[in-house]
Design a protein around this motif. Structure first.
Motif, PDB file in Angstrom:
ATOM      1  N   LEU A   1       0.849  -1.202   0.000  1.00 36.43           N
ATOM      2  CA  LEU A   1       0.000   0.000   0.000  1.00 36.43           C
ATOM      3  C   LEU A   1       0.886   1.254   0.000  1.00 36.43           C
ATOM      4  O   LEU A   1       0.618   2.218  -0.728  1.00 36.43           O
ATOM      5  CB  LEU A   1      -0.914  -0.020   1.229  1.00 36.43           C
ATOM      6  N   GLY A   2       1.949   1.211   0.810  1.00 35.04           N
ATOM      7  CA  GLY A   2       2.890   2.335   0.850  1.00 35.04           C
ATOM      8  C   GLY A   2       3.539   2.566  -0.503  1.00 35.04           C
ATOM      9  O   GLY A   2       3.655   3.709  -0.962  1.00 35.04           O
ATOM     10  N   VAL A   3       3.932   1.488  -1.163  1.00 35.80           N
ATOM     11  CA  VAL A   3       4.561   1.608  -2.489  1.00 35.80           C
ATOM     12  C   VAL A   3       3.576   2.228  -3.487  1.00 35.80           C
ATOM     13  O   VAL A   3       3.949   3.102  -4.282  1.00 35.80           O
ATOM     14  CB  VAL A   3       5.047   0.216  -2.982  1.00 35.80           C
ATOM     15  N   LEU A   4       2.309   1.811  -3.406  1.00 37.00           N
ATOM     16  CA  LEU A   4       1.290   2.364  -4.320  1.00 37.00           C
ATOM     17  C   LEU A   4       1.088   3.859  -4.073  1.00 37.00           C
ATOM     18  O   LEU A   4       0.952   4.643  -5.029  1.00 37.00           O
ATOM     19  CB  LEU A   4      -0.041   1.624  -4.139  1.00 37.00           C
ATOM     20  N   ILE A   5       1.075   4.250  -2.804  1.00 35.72           N
ATOM     21  CA  ILE A   5       0.888   5.680  -2.486  1.00 35.72           C
ATOM     22  C   ILE A   5       2.084   6.488  -3.003  1.00 35.72           C
ATOM     23  O   ILE A   5       1.911   7.572  -3.569  1.00 35.72           O
ATOM     24  CB  ILE A   5       0.697   5.889  -0.964  1.00 35.72           C
ATOM     25  N   VAL A   6       3.293   5.942  -2.823  1.00 36.39           N
ATOM     26  CA  VAL A   6       4.485   6.651  -3.307  1.00 36.39           C
ATOM     27  C   VAL A   6       4.435   6.765  -4.838  1.00 36.39           C
ATOM     28  O   VAL A   6       4.739   7.809  -5.421  1.00 36.39           O
ATOM     29  CB  VAL A   6       5.779   5.932  -2.851  1.00 36.39           C
ATOM     30  N   ALA A   7       3.991   5.697  -5.494  1.00 40.45           N
ATOM     31  CA  ALA A   7       3.979   5.688  -6.963  1.00 40.45           C
ATOM     32  C   ALA A   7       2.874   6.565  -7.548  1.00 40.45           C
ATOM     33  O   ALA A   7       3.097   7.303  -8.513  1.00 40.45           O
ATOM     34  CB  ALA A   7       3.826   4.255  -7.464  1.00 40.45           C
ATOM     35  N   PHE A   8       1.686   6.501  -6.964  1.00 41.94           N
ATOM     36  CA  PHE A   8       0.530   7.178  -7.580  1.00 41.94           C
ATOM     37  C   PHE A   8       0.009   8.377  -6.793  1.00 41.94           C
ATOM     38  O   PHE A   8      -0.878   9.080  -7.259  1.00 41.94           O
ATOM     39  CB  PHE A   8      -0.607   6.171  -7.802  1.00 41.94           C
ATOM     40  N   GLY A   9       0.530   8.582  -5.595  1.00 36.89           N
ATOM     41  CA  GLY A   9       0.093   9.726  -4.792  1.00 36.89           C
ATOM     42  C   GLY A   9      -1.020   9.343  -3.836  1.00 36.89           C
ATOM     43  O   GLY A   9      -1.667   8.310  -3.995  1.00 36.89           O
ATOM     44  N   SER A  10      -1.221  10.212  -2.863  1.00 33.25           N
ATOM     45  CA  SER A  10      -2.246   9.952  -1.853  1.00 33.25           C
ATOM     46  C   SER A  10      -3.620  10.336  -2.378  1.00 33.25           C
ATOM     47  O   SER A  10      -3.784  11.395  -2.979  1.00 33.25           O
ATOM     48  CB  SER A  10      -1.934  10.785  -0.609  1.00 33.25           C
ATOM     49  N   PRO A  11      -4.638   9.494  -2.123  1.00 34.15           N
ATOM     50  CA  PRO A  11      -6.000   9.866  -2.540  1.00 34.15           C
ATOM     51  C   PRO A  11      -6.593  10.948  -1.643  1.00 34.15           C
ATOM     52  O   PRO A  11      -7.621  11.529  -1.963  1.00 34.15           O
ATOM     53  CB  PRO A  11      -6.775   8.556  -2.402  1.00 34.15           C
ATOM     54  N   LEU A  12      -5.940  11.233  -0.521  1.00 37.96           N
ATOM     55  CA  LEU A  12      -6.505  12.183   0.450  1.00 37.96           C
ATOM     56  C   LEU A  12      -5.818  13.536   0.445  1.00 37.96           C
ATOM     57  O   LEU A  12      -6.339  14.503   0.983  1.00 37.96           O
ATOM     58  CB  LEU A  12      -6.394  11.605   1.878  1.00 37.96           C
ATOM     59  N   ALA A  13      -4.621  13.606  -0.143  1.00 37.80           N
ATOM     60  CA  ALA A  13      -3.790  14.794   0.075  1.00 37.80           C
ATOM     61  C   ALA A  13      -4.028  15.942  -0.905  1.00 37.80           C
ATOM     62  O   ALA A  13      -3.378  16.971  -0.818  1.00 37.80           O
ATOM     63  CB  ALA A  13      -2.320  14.398   0.031  1.00 37.80           C
ATOM     64  N   GLY A  14      -4.937  15.787  -1.814  1.00 39.96           N
ATOM     65  CA  GLY A  14      -5.144  16.870  -2.770  1.00 39.96           C
ATOM     66  C   GLY A  14      -4.161  16.798  -3.914  1.00 39.96           C
ATOM     67  O   GLY A  14      -3.532  15.771  -4.148  1.00 39.96           O
ATOM     68  N   GLU A  15      -4.004  17.922  -4.587  1.00 37.64           N
ATOM     69  CA  GLU A  15      -3.173  17.933  -5.797  1.00 37.64           C
ATOM     70  C   GLU A  15      -1.706  17.630  -5.481  1.00 37.64           C
ATOM     71  O   GLU A  15      -1.139  18.163  -4.529  1.00 37.64           O
ATOM     72  CB  GLU A  15      -3.276  19.291  -6.479  1.00 37.64           C
ATOM     73  N   LYS A  16      -1.124  16.774  -6.309  1.00 38.80           N
ATOM     74  CA  LYS A  16       0.250  16.344  -6.090  1.00 38.80           C
ATOM     75  C   LYS A  16       1.197  17.272  -6.850  1.00 38.80           C
ATOM     76  O   LYS A  16       0.922  17.619  -8.000  1.00 38.80           O
ATOM     77  CB  LYS A  16       0.363  14.913  -6.627  1.00 38.80           C
ATOM     78  N   PRO A  17       2.313  17.681  -6.247  1.00 37.46           N
ATOM     79  CA  PRO A  17       3.265  18.501  -7.002  1.00 37.46           C
ATOM     80  C   PRO A  17       3.899  17.682  -8.123  1.00 37.46           C
ATOM     81  O   PRO A  17       4.174  16.500  -7.941  1.00 37.46           O
ATOM     82  CB  PRO A  17       4.311  18.883  -5.956  1.00 37.46           C
ATOM     83  N   VAL A  18       4.098  18.311  -9.267  1.00 37.81           N
ATOM     84  CA  VAL A  18       4.631  17.582 -10.428  1.00 37.81           C
ATOM     85  C   VAL A  18       6.100  17.934 -10.618  1.00 37.81           C
ATOM     86  O   VAL A  18       6.466  19.110 -10.699  1.00 37.81           O
ATOM     87  CB  VAL A  18       3.839  17.968 -11.703  1.00 37.81           C
ATOM     88  N   ARG A  19       6.930  16.914 -10.674  1.00 37.80           N
ATOM     89  CA  ARG A  19       8.359  17.127 -10.925  1.00 37.80           C
ATOM     90  C   ARG A  19       8.558  17.439 -12.407  1.00 37.80           C
ATOM     91  O   ARG A  19       8.082  16.696 -13.263  1.00 37.80           O
ATOM     92  CB  ARG A  19       9.166  15.877 -10.576  1.00 37.80           C
ATOM     93  N   LYS A  20       9.252  18.539 -12.673  1.00 38.80           N
ATOM     94  CA  LYS A  20       9.550  18.925 -14.062  1.00 38.80           C
ATOM     95  C   LYS A  20      10.939  19.545 -14.117  1.00 38.80           C
ATOM     96  O   LYS A  20      11.564  19.761 -13.086  1.00 38.80           O
ATOM     97  CB  LYS A  20       8.530  19.956 -14.557  1.00 38.80           C
ATOM     98  N   HIS A  21      11.346  19.900 -15.332  1.00 42.23           N
ATOM     99  CA  HIS A  21      12.638  20.586 -15.489  1.00 42.23           C
ATOM    100  C   HIS A  21      12.443  22.086 -15.269  1.00 42.23           C
ATOM    101  O   HIS A  21      12.697  22.890 -16.158  1.00 42.23           O
ATOM    102  CB  HIS A  21      13.212  20.321 -16.890  1.00 42.23           C
ATOM    103  N   TYR A  22      11.984  22.451 -14.062  1.00 42.86           N
ATOM    104  CA  TYR A  22      11.779  23.874 -13.779  1.00 42.86           C
ATOM    105  C   TYR A  22      13.117  24.618 -13.879  1.00 42.86           C
ATOM    106  O   TYR A  22      14.157  24.077 -13.522  1.00 42.86           O
ATOM    107  CB  TYR A  22      11.199  24.075 -12.370  1.00 42.86           C
ATOM    108  N   TYR A  23      13.064  25.822 -14.310  1.00 45.45           N
ATOM    109  CA  TYR A  23      14.243  26.702 -14.431  1.00 45.45           C
ATOM    110  C   TYR A  23      15.330  26.062 -15.293  1.00 45.45           C
ATOM    111  O   TYR A  23      16.519  26.289 -15.072  1.00 45.45           O
ATOM    112  CB  TYR A  23      14.829  27.044 -13.044  1.00 45.45           C
ATOM    113  N   GLU A  24      14.935  25.195 -16.208  1.00 47.35           N
ATOM    114  CA  GLU A  24      15.856  24.468 -17.085  1.00 47.35           C
ATOM    115  C   GLU A  24      16.843  23.605 -16.293  1.00 47.35           C
ATOM    116  O   GLU A  24      18.014  23.456 -16.660  1.00 47.35           O
ATOM    117  CB  GLU A  24      16.598  25.446 -18.001  1.00 47.35           C
TER     118      GLU A  24
END
Lengths: 122, 209
Positions: free
Chosen positions: A11-34
């Motif tokens: 269950l912990g692995v699934l939450i880490v992989a797909f995010g929490s169903p309770l925590a709201g919007e998940k931050p998205v990792r991107k190439h911010y600031y290049e």
């Protein structure tokens, strides 16, 4: 018990992989600031920090280590880039924790989501 | 009850030696207090097992400690969308130590039960040796997770005292045995202690002075 523990770990692995169903919007990792690798979004509002001396963060204004925005060096300089997470955590969290220890309302000293939201703040 | 109270007091008092009223919000502080309560349970299980042991009570209390440790982990994973990002590759090493500590705790408890114990160990002394060794590594990794994350033990003397507590627990078996056979607290009592400690810890840090 073994089955229950394995189920908890899965269950912990699934939450880490797909995010929490309770925590709201998940931050998205991107190439911010290049950035050369994907990083979490960060929120910083200069307007909330007008009481802080500029050079407390913008050290390059006085130590001749370059110009421009923080990210100009902190994600492009190969010597500094690997330290991005530690340096920004130490700077931001350290300052907020200092303020909180002094009893001053100084913003979030620890919560992850209090800073890791993208924004367009000035 | 005395030993359990003393263990909780030692663990939590160290966190209040510097900046005792510095809070990070009810949610964050309560979740971390559950982690400290799990650590207190882990060292309580260790110091009370220095002599002849009520194996069943030790085992059931172990389930309680695992439950509180699970609550600590899932509290953040479910409630803070960014926290899970610090459980992925590239996460700070103190987070990896926390994950390893949690997995070792689960391993420690599950393989201590028959029939798995008989599959892994030919005799009781072998089981006892490995069980104690894994428990010490679990305490060590949990201590690293707590001290190096630097959330509540910011002063050097707090980190030193907390580390000394872990070392004394892990290596002071003969000394703890001098206290005689300490009766183990019931799991319900330990969980009640943990919940009370979480509320008090968060309240001290977040209620207006």
């Amino acid at each position: 018990m073994k089955v229950i523990f394995i189920a908890i770990v899965l269950l912990g692995v699934l939450i880490v992989a797909f995010g929490s169903p309770l925590a709201g919007e998940k931050p998205v990792r991107k190439h911010y600031y290049e950035a050369p690798d994907v990083i979490l979004p960060m929120s910083f509002a200069h307007i909330d920090h007008v009481a802080v001396n500029c050079v407390d963060c913008h050290h390059n204004f006085i130590d001749d280590t370059g110009g421009g925005l923080c990210m100009t060096c902190h994600v492009t300089n190969q010597d500094v880039w690997p330290l991005l997470e530690n340096q920004f955590h130490d700077l931001c969290r350290g300052c907020h924790a200092e303020k909180a220890a002094e009893g001053i309302a100084g913003g979030p000293p620890r919560q992850c989501m209090a800073c890791h939201t993208g924004d367009d703040l000035p | 009850m005395t030993a359990l109270s003393a263990t909780f007091a030692c663990v939590f008092l160290v966190t209040f030696l510097a900046a005792p009223t510095m809070g990070a919000g009810w949610y964050w502080d309560a979740g971390n207090a559950l982690g400290f309560a799990a650590f207190a349970g882990l060292i309580y299980l260790t110091i009370t097992s220095s002599r002849r042991l009520d194996v069943r009570a030790h085992q059931v209390l172990g389930y309680g400690v695992l439950l509180v440790a699970t609550s600590h982990a899932f509290w953040f994973m479910l409630g803070d969308a960014a926290a899970v990002e610090f459980m992925k590759l590239g996460a700070p090493d103190y987070m990896w130590h926390g994950i390893v500590s949690f997995l070792l705790l689960g391993f420690l408890i599950t393989v201590a039960l028959v029939p798995d114990r008989f599959r892994l160990h030919r005799n009781y002394p072998s089981f006892k040796y490995w069980h104690r060794l894994v428990a010490i590594v679990t305490i060590g990794t949990a201590t690293y997770h707590i001290v190096v994350s630097n959330f509540y033990l910011g002063a050097w003397y707090q980190a030193l005292l907390f580390s000394m507590l872990a070392i004394a627990t892990s290596s002071g078996g003969r000394w703890w045995a001098r206290f005689g056979q300490m009766p183990l607290a019931k799991t319900g009592v330990y969980i009640a202690f943990s919940l009370a400690a979480a509320i008090v810890f968060a309240a001290i840090r977040n209620l207006p002075a």
